[in-house]
Each structure stands twice: as structure tokens, then as C-alpha cells.
Design a protein around this motif. Structure first.
Motif, short mmCIF file in Angstrom:
data_model
loop_
_atom_site.label_atom_id
_atom_site.label_comp_id
_atom_site.label_asym_id
_atom_site.label_seq_id
_atom_site.Cartn_x
_atom_site.Cartn_y
_atom_site.Cartn_z
N LYS A 20 -7.38 6.70 4.03
CA LYS A 20 -7.86 7.99 3.54
C LYS A 20 -9.37 8.02 3.39
O LYS A 20 -10.02 9.03 3.67
CB LYS A 20 -7.20 8.30 2.20
CG LYS A 20 -5.71 8.59 2.33
CD LYS A 20 -5.06 8.68 0.95
CE LYS A 20 -3.55 8.57 1.06
NZ LYS A 20 -2.92 8.23 -0.23
N GLY A 21 -9.91 6.92 2.93
CA GLY A 21 -11.35 6.87 2.71
C GLY A 21 -12.17 7.01 3.98
O GLY A 21 -13.38 7.20 3.93
N ASP A 22 -11.49 6.92 5.14
CA ASP A 22 -12.22 7.04 6.41
C ASP A 22 -12.34 8.47 6.88
O ASP A 22 -12.94 8.72 7.93
CB ASP A 22 -11.48 6.25 7.50
CG ASP A 22 -11.56 4.75 7.26
OD1 ASP A 22 -12.67 4.27 6.95
OD2 ASP A 22 -10.53 4.08 7.38
N VAL A 23 -11.77 9.40 6.15
CA VAL A 23 -11.71 10.77 6.68
C VAL A 23 -13.09 11.30 7.00
O VAL A 23 -13.33 11.89 8.07
CB VAL A 23 -10.98 11.70 5.67
CG1 VAL A 23 -11.11 13.15 6.10
CG2 VAL A 23 -9.52 11.29 5.56
N CYS A 48 -1.81 -6.87 7.02
CA CYS A 48 -2.61 -6.24 5.98
C CYS A 48 -1.72 -6.02 4.76
O CYS A 48 -0.65 -5.41 4.86
CB CYS A 48 -3.17 -4.91 6.47
SG CYS A 48 -4.16 -4.09 5.20
N VAL A 49 -2.15 -6.50 3.62
CA VAL A 49 -1.34 -6.38 2.40
C VAL A 49 -2.00 -5.47 1.37
O VAL A 49 -1.55 -5.38 0.24
CB VAL A 49 -1.06 -7.76 1.78
CG1 VAL A 49 -0.17 -8.59 2.69
CG2 VAL A 49 -2.37 -8.51 1.50
N GLY A 50 -3.05 -4.76 1.79
CA GLY A 50 -3.64 -3.82 0.86
C GLY A 50 -5.11 -3.62 1.11
O GLY A 50 -5.72 -4.29 1.94
N GLN A 106 -7.09 2.45 -1.71
CA GLN A 106 -5.90 3.28 -1.90
C GLN A 106 -4.73 2.39 -2.28
O GLN A 106 -4.73 1.18 -2.05
CB GLN A 106 -5.58 4.08 -0.63
CG GLN A 106 -5.22 3.22 0.57
CD GLN A 106 -5.00 4.05 1.84
OE1 GLN A 106 -5.69 5.04 2.05
NE2 GLN A 106 -4.04 3.64 2.65
N ASP A 107 -3.71 3.02 -2.88
CA ASP A 107 -2.54 2.25 -3.31
C ASP A 107 -1.64 1.89 -2.14
O ASP A 107 -1.06 0.82 -2.09
CB ASP A 107 -1.76 3.07 -4.34
CG ASP A 107 -2.55 3.20 -5.63
OD1 ASP A 107 -3.41 2.32 -5.90
OD2 ASP A 107 -2.33 4.18 -6.35
N GLU A 108 -1.54 2.81 -1.17
CA GLU A 108 -0.67 2.53 -0.03
C GLU A 108 -1.27 1.43 0.82
O GLU A 108 -2.45 1.42 1.07
CB GLU A 108 -0.48 3.78 0.86
CG GLU A 108 0.05 4.99 0.17
CD GLU A 108 -1.08 5.82 -0.43
OE1 GLU A 108 -2.14 5.23 -0.80
OE2 GLU A 108 -0.92 7.04 -0.53
N LYS A 109 -0.39 0.55 1.24
CA LYS A 109 -0.81 -0.48 2.19
C LYS A 109 -1.07 0.15 3.54
O LYS A 109 -0.20 0.84 4.07
CB LYS A 109 0.34 -1.48 2.39
CG LYS A 109 0.25 -2.72 1.57
CD LYS A 109 1.37 -3.67 1.97
CE LYS A 109 2.16 -4.05 0.73
NZ LYS A 109 3.34 -4.86 1.03
N TYR A 119 -10.37 -4.62 3.49
CA TYR A 119 -9.00 -4.82 3.97
C TYR A 119 -8.57 -6.23 3.58
O TYR A 119 -9.35 -7.19 3.70
CB TYR A 119 -8.94 -4.66 5.49
CG TYR A 119 -8.48 -3.29 5.96
CD1 TYR A 119 -9.13 -2.15 5.52
CD2 TYR A 119 -7.43 -3.16 6.85
CE1 TYR A 119 -8.72 -0.89 5.96
CE2 TYR A 119 -7.01 -1.91 7.30
CZ TYR A 119 -7.66 -0.77 6.85
OH TYR A 119 -7.26 0.45 7.29
N ARG A 120 -7.31 -6.35 3.16
CA ARG A 120 -6.78 -7.64 2.73
C ARG A 120 -5.71 -8.09 3.73
O ARG A 120 -4.71 -7.40 3.92
CB ARG A 120 -6.23 -7.55 1.32
CG ARG A 120 -7.34 -7.23 0.29
CD ARG A 120 -6.77 -6.88 -1.08
NE ARG A 120 -5.98 -7.97 -1.63
CZ ARG A 120 -6.49 -9.06 -2.22
NH1 ARG A 120 -7.81 -9.18 -2.36
NH2 ARG A 120 -5.71 -10.01 -2.67
#
Lengths: 349, 349, 349
Positions: free
Chosen positions: A313-316, C80-82, C86-89, C72-73
Motif C-alpha cells: 500500500k505504501g507504494d501507491v 516474505c513474512v512481513g 502494513q499488517d498484511e504480509k 521487507y522481511r
């Protein structure tokens, strides 16, 4: 050329250009910048029409540039007005690019001169507003302009790339709201009741809890402006500290760009030590960006054409910005292809 | 290859080549230069037929070159005559390029050996004439040979590029007369009653008014010779100071060339201090040319294929010279294409 | 890519990789190497799935790599785990390359993971055998891996390239016996009653006459092992000094490779001064090889595609080795072309 040509780009800070000749590459084209005796800025294609030697290595004789190799004399309209070797004027000229000086910035339009409407120049009035002061400069970047654009439109990177200066966890943790139109993008990230990052603690004396606003603006293809407000939590506008960060993002050659930057504030206007501190901090932060972006450029350049990409989302805002510029480029390519394909079409050199 | 191959080029100054191995790239090809015990100069293709290691990094054993990697032994005809690893001679060879030593110069013919007629070698007898003395050397140039050729055939650039040494306003202001034929260009610029440029004031003690002659000669594709006369105005030949400037212009690799130069005089032959002064001046002047030509090379290399060009009367000699070389290259390409297209044609490696 | 991808290559010495992130390019691909808290080695594709920033410039948080640009994790499986924003992975991942740690070496399989059979890893048990000691390291080489491979499979070059250390006339003069199969080459060169080369005189105190054995092994595509025996003439195995030379030859990018090397011995195991001496000698010898191979690379790169080649009996091992690797590459290209051409085929990014 992989650049949007029909647009105003920052060619220089106005004060950089005077009565000497300055070469600067803009969108793959070398330009020779100078001012006439009357103070008018000029941008000529920087290849002598005779044998391509850079005019910028010649000398100014009044408003005429004399080439330093064989002495072709080119006036401020780009027209050859003589050469020492013969009495007849050679019929020759170089392109004169539309330029405009406004708000301490020298703008240039590298594309079709007929389309160069000064009304399209983004306003940066605060750069000369007596209620503001700023530091500024130019950082060369060996990375495509798109990567700089995305860097600035996704400030969540401050948390990871700039943790000791302007970033902290709050930046990445706070979602942005995005708006805009066909040629611009706006975003706002209002962080409320947070710990101020080190840079703001030091330059404003702020303590937690504080509010931090980042209201960003991208005006395609080459202008980024960030409106910052830092204030104790609970206070209302116009209370607080205001700052602005400007980036004039101008493609230079393939895979490289100019990063003209300015950092302004509306408080402690006469505090020279603060200006110096803020300039040093700004350069430190940008050095982290330069390193990251040049590495990133290499990862793109070596990665092939089809590497897939994940976005969040932050990439919008960044994706909108990228798309606007890519569309400008594609539209120019289509227009050029159509012009070339048209019966009787002739291609300018 | 964008070079005229069927031609004599300067490969070296004769004195550079002796009983050790010297690598030099000529027209895109690495060559291994040396002399046999009998003093004969040799130019072998400088890739060992075994695994391409430069022969020039091996050692001379009599007249045989022993490769420094696995010991292939190549004689002065380019034939492999043995290898330490086995008793049988490998059937292998490298190309031996035709060479000729004349007038202190080592010439090489990089193209078809069958066409290498020594009668075509330009005469430079003055280089060994006891009535003359000269200084000489080699300057590597990161610019295509054509740009050097045009530099020398249009000396009006002396006015603008060399104003503190050999140039003054008279050069650009005096028209040239041009003659020549299918493989050469001649020009003369006789400047009468002028102020001598700084270099000639200092090395000859001349004062105004003086006469200065520049009689130039281009012998395609790689030789430029300038006959200079400086004398008090009103005197007649052979009175006055005579000088000669020679340039052996040899393409090395794409976009680069060797500039072998010599500067000679027929006066004060034993004045070592004057020779030293003239050599320093010559190197200063050439340093200005090198800088300009390498910048110009970049402007051509980045300028696309179709940049238009303006020319004036003073360019006639340079344009003729350029055209002669381009025609040589085009003729070779056509001959090669015809040979390749012929039925049963086989292409040499 | 001009590399055999479906193969085990040395990615690192096992001790190089720990709880920090290490970038290494293998077969044209950047990899991020590290160990989990449990000590398991991991090799992830080193471009973040978000915006291609190298994961190796991020930081380890437990076993998760956090990208240093936007956070990015990515866990040790490449998933990618998070992300902090944002909360969504994000649904994203990078490739995890099969790795294996064995005999002090970290191996990686850059090709199809399904084909990565650990049973195919060459055994190098002596590297951890208490009866042996060794020195080792990594030398970067700006030459294609094939040239290194041929260098090692034709040791006759010791006579010419290393005459002051490990080479003397006996090496080139002694023929080799060659054996092998579809994926390996073996050769033996037993030199009997010779003068020991300088390196062995100094490190073993041997005098003439001595026997020197070189029993070499190439295990395609990236392993070379040389078993050396030096002993007074007339003695029988196991008498004498034994040494081993190992090279892990791993393509890095086009025209370059990693040369992981180890030099081992089974005598004077605790003699640190001898280890130091042998390491210095090994590096001296390799410096001669690096210089030669990088020059040779340039002669190939500039020589065009069809330069003919002469070979001799001593090249049999090198030619077999080269052919095995070229066949591997060709087979992979054919398999890929077949997969692409198949109806319904889809190409992985």
C-alpha cells in the motif's frame, strides 16, 4: 531516448549561471548555459555546428560564443554569425532550448520548443520568500531518475535507510493518504504523538510527544516537494516548525540524473549555524540515498527485463508517479512514430 | 573493422624495436614487434596459435619467439617450429605482417600481404638527412584517427586552441590553397608580414614583420607532413628558418590511434638546449590537441549517426583527406563483400 | 547465461559465512549468504522482491533478513513474512538456492533446485582430515572460468609461467596420461629422477634426483584437485612428501570467476612458518596465473568468434575438461529451448 522530453526540468540553480560557459547534460543532450550581457539565460546545444566541439569550452565575446577549436561564432539565438577564416557567414546554427528563470531556478525544456509553455513551470515561490530561508545544491546521481522519484515518493525508507537522522519506526508504521491527477501525485503522512527523529530533536529542540507531518507533492516529471510540520502534540497550525524539501530531478544521461536539492525553514531565519547544521545533515542523508540508489541501479541494470516486483500500500504514490512519467515517455514515442510513419514525413536531425 | 587495412602505417620508430618483444595494436590487431639477430624487423600477429596468449610476453631465443604460457616456438616467418611438450612440430602459424624500415620509421601493412608494395611507402628522407635534426616520440590518443587527420589538415585551429604557442590571428585569417590527387592532399598557407607567434619568436629570435609558410601534405591514410618556413619579410628562399612537422597517424583500436610525431629543423643543428625547448613546446601543443580531440571524440560518439555538419572554405583540405580515407575503407568493404558472395568463396580466419 | 547452472559450485569457504550477510555473485546471480541461529547456511537471491535492493545490505533479525531500504522481511526459505508499513504480509518471495556444507566448503546449486542432489558434491575429506593441514583463500579473477580450468588441466605451463617457483623443464618435457568419464578428467604426470623445482627444494629440503608426481582430477564443472608426491628417487609410496592443491572454480559474472584455492600437506603439520611460507609461495604462483589469465581473457574477448586454434597432445586433459563443461551448457540450453517451445509452456521469471 528514455526520457520525457516535453517538460520543464531544472537545468541549474539560477545563481550558477553567469557570464561564463557551463556545460550540463540534460536528457541525453549536452547544453551550454550562460547569460547575455543583459542577464538573459541561454541554453544552446553544446556541439559546435562545425565539428561538434563543445561550445562551452570556447569563450564569450559579448553575447556571442566563440568555439575554442576553429572559432565559429554562435549568437544567443544559436545562429552562426561568422568565423575568422572567411568573410562569408557560414549557414549554420545550433538548437536553442527554451529556458526560464523563476524562483531562483533555471528551467529548461529539452523537447519541442513550440510546446514550451512557461505557465507549466511549477511554482516554488518559497525559495525567494523572505519568510523562508534555505540551503541548496546539486548532487550527481548514477541512477536512473525513476529510482530517485520512487525514493522520494515512498518515505517509509527513512526508517531503514536513515535511522540515525530523519527516520524512526513511526515513518514506516504510519500509512499515507494519496491523491493526485494525470500529471501529479500528492501524499500525506501525519504522524501524531511520536518521538521526534534525531535530526528534528537537534534542530528544533522538540521532545516527545510531537506531531510530524509529511505532505508530499510530485509534479511530473521532475519536481518533488515535501511540506513538513513538526510541532508539540496537540497544537494546531500554524503553530510549529515548518520545513520544505525540494528535489529537482533531471535526467542527465542514460542511467544517471541530477539531484538538485533545497532544504528550507520558516524559523530562526538568521541562524547561520543552524543553516550549516541542516545543510550538513541534508548532505549526510542524501549520501545514504546516493549509495543506496546507485547500488539499486546496478541491481536493475544487471537484472534483466522481466524481474517480477512486489508492491504494498505504501507504494501507491511511487507507483502513480512512475506510471505518469512512463506514460509521458510512451506518448512521446507514439507521437514520434506516427510522425515518422506519416506520408511525406521528414525527420529533423 | 573501420580501418583502411591495405596501407602502410607507422608501427614504431625504428629505434624502438630491437632484440626484445614489443606489443603494439595496429588497426584493431595486436602485433608483436622485434628484430632478428640479423637486424631484420618482424611483425607477428600477437596471439599464440595455441591459446592466444600474447607472443610479446614470451622471450626471444635466437630469432624464435617462445610463448610465455606453454612454450610454443614461433619463428620470424610466423611458423611454429616446435614446442617443449612433444617431439612433433605442431602444424600452426601466425600471420606475419609485411614490414619495412625506412627513414628511421618502421612501417607495417596490416592488410593483404600480397598488396604490400614498398614503393608505396611515403618518403621521409629528411628524418635521416644530416642537414636536419629532429625530436620525436609517440602520443597515444583516445580519438578516432579521422579527427587527428582533420585537426592537422585544418591548421586554422592554431589560432583558437594554441594561442600561447604556435597560433595567432594570422593563421585563421589567411586562406589556404588546396591541391592533391586520389590519395593525397596538399595545402599552402603563406602568411606574409605578420607578427610571429610566441613559439617562433622564442626559438628563432624573429620579430615582426615576418613571413610564415605552412605547406602541408597528407599522404593517405596515415602520413601528415608540414613544411614550415619562417623568415624576415621580404627575404627569398632558401633564406630563413625551415622546420618540418611529421605525424604518423596509425589507428590502434576502435576510437583510438597512435600519434607518432617528429619536429625537425635545418638550423642550429647542434643546439641541444634548443632541441629540448622545441620538444617541450611540441609536447605542450600536442597536449592541447589531445585534450580537444578526446573531448571531440566523445561528442561524436554520443551524438548519434546523423548529426548534420557545417563546413567552410578552410575545411577543403580536411574534407578531401577524410573522403580519401573513407573511400579506401568503403572500397575494401566492397571488395570483401564481393569475395564473400562469390561462389566457392572461403573466408580466411 | 553462459554457465552450467545445474551443478554444485563452491560459494564460499564455510568459515566465511556466519551471522552476518555476505553478497557473492555466482553464475551471474547475486546471492545473499548467511547462517541461521541454528547454524544452517542459507543462500537467497540477493534482490529484494520489492525494489531489488540487495538483501545483503540489510540486517539479520533472528533468521529473518530485513531489507535495508524499505524493510521487507524475508525468512530463510526466501518467503516474505512481513513489512513494517502494513499488517498484511506481502505475497512475495525470493529464490532460495540449495546449499550444502561439507569438508569446510559451502556449496551452492544455482540451477534447478529439484535437481540438486547432495550425493553429487565432490568429496574433499582431506580438508578436515587431522592427518593434513592446509592454507586456503579466494582470489577473484577477471577471466572466464574456462581459461582457469584449462590452465589447471595443462600444467606444462609451469615450465614457462612459473620457472622460479614450481616449474622447471621436466614438467613440459614429461607427457601425461589421461583418463576420465563423462563428467570428469584425470591425468598423471610422473617425473622420475629430476631436479626438484625451487619451491620443493625450499619447503622439503629435497635434492636431485627426485621423483615428482602430479595426479590431477577435474570434476565438472567447478572442482580441480591435484595430488602431489615428492620423494627421493627410488623410494616407494607412501614414502615421501604429499601435497594437494585444490581449486574451486566458480563463475561469478560474464568473463570473471572466483578462484577458491587450498594448498595442503601431510608432513610437518604443526610448522606454522612452513604454512606461512607455502601460502606466500602459492599466492606468488597464483599472481602469475592471474596476470596471464586476465591478459588471455582480453585476447579472447577482442579476438572475434572464429580464431582458429592449435592443440597438442598435452592439451588432451584440458580439451576434455572444456568439452565436458560446454556440453553441460549446451544441454541446458537445449532443455530450456524445448521447455519454452512445448505447448502450454510457461517461463519462470
Amino acid at each position: 531516448m528514455p526520457f520525457a522530453m516535453n517538460a520543464w526540468y531544472q537545468a541549474a540553480w539560477a545563481a550558477e549561471v553567469g557570464r561564463s560557459l557551463l556545460q550540463r547534460w540534460i536528457c541525453g543532450q549536452p547544453m551550454c548555459l550562460y547569460r547575455t550581457a543583459g542577464g538573459e539565460p541561454v541554453a544552446l546545444a553544446d556541439r559546435c555546428p562545425h565539428r561538434k566541439y563543445p561550445l562551452s569550452l570556447g569563450r564569450l565575446d559579448g553575447d556571442v560564443v566563440e568555439c575554442g577549436y576553429h572559432g565559429y561564432r554562435i549568437d544567443a539565438t544559436g545562429t552562426c554569425v561568422g568565423v575568422a577564416e572567411q568573410d562569408e557567414k557560414p549557414r549554420a546554427s545550433v538548437r536553442r532550448h527554451p529556458v526560464a528563470e523563476r524562483d531562483a531556478v533555471l528551467w529548461v525544456w529539452p523537447g519541442d520548443p513550440a510546446a514550451a509553455d512557461p505557465a507549466l513551470i511549477p511554482g516554488l515561490e518559497w525559495l525567494t520568500d523572505p519568510g523562508w530561508t534555505h540551503v541548496h545544491g546539486l548532487v550527481p546521481l548514477k541512477a536512473r531518475q525513476e529510482l530517485l522519484l520512487e525514493n522520494l515518493l515512498d518515505l517509509s525508507h527513512e526508517t531503514f535507510l536513515h535511522p540515525t537522522t530523519i527516520g524512526n519506526a513511526a515513518v514506516a508504521a504510519t500509512p499515507i493518504e494519496v491523491a493526485g491527477d494525470a500529471s501529479s501525485v500528492r501524499f500525506r503522512r501525519h504522524m501524531l504523538g511520536i518521538e521526534p527523529p534525531p535530526f528534528y530533536q537537534q534542530s528544533m529542540g522538540l521532545t516527545a510527544p510531537a506531531d510530524r507531518w509529511q505532505d508530499g507533492e510530485f509534479i511530473a516529471p521532475g519536481v518533488f516537494l515535501l511540506h513538513i510540520r513538526m510541532a508539540p502534540s496537540g497544537t494546531q497550525e500554524p503553530e510549529g516548525f515548518h520545513m520544505k524539501v525540494f528535489h529537482g530531478m533531471t535526467p542527465s544521461v542514460d542511467g544517471e540524473c541530477h539531484d538538485f536539492y533545497a532544504l528550507g525553514r520558516d524559523y530562526l531565519l538568521d541562524d547561520a549555524a543552524l543553516s550549516k547544521f541542516q545543510h550538513q545533515q541534508q548532505l549526510s542523508v542524501m549520501a545514504e540515498d546516493v549509495r543506496a540508489l546507485e547500488i539499486q541501479e546496478n541491481m536493475y541494470a544487471t537484472g534483466g527485463d522481466r524481474i517480477p516486483e512486489s508492491s504494498i500500500k505504501g507504494d501507491v504514490a511511487a507507483l502513480r508517479g512512475r506510471r505518469i512519467v512512463r506514460r509521458m515517455i510512451a506518448a512521446e514515442h507514439m507521437a514520434e512514430a506516427a510522425a515518422t510513419a506519416a506520408p511525406g514525413a521528414r525527420r529533423a536531425g
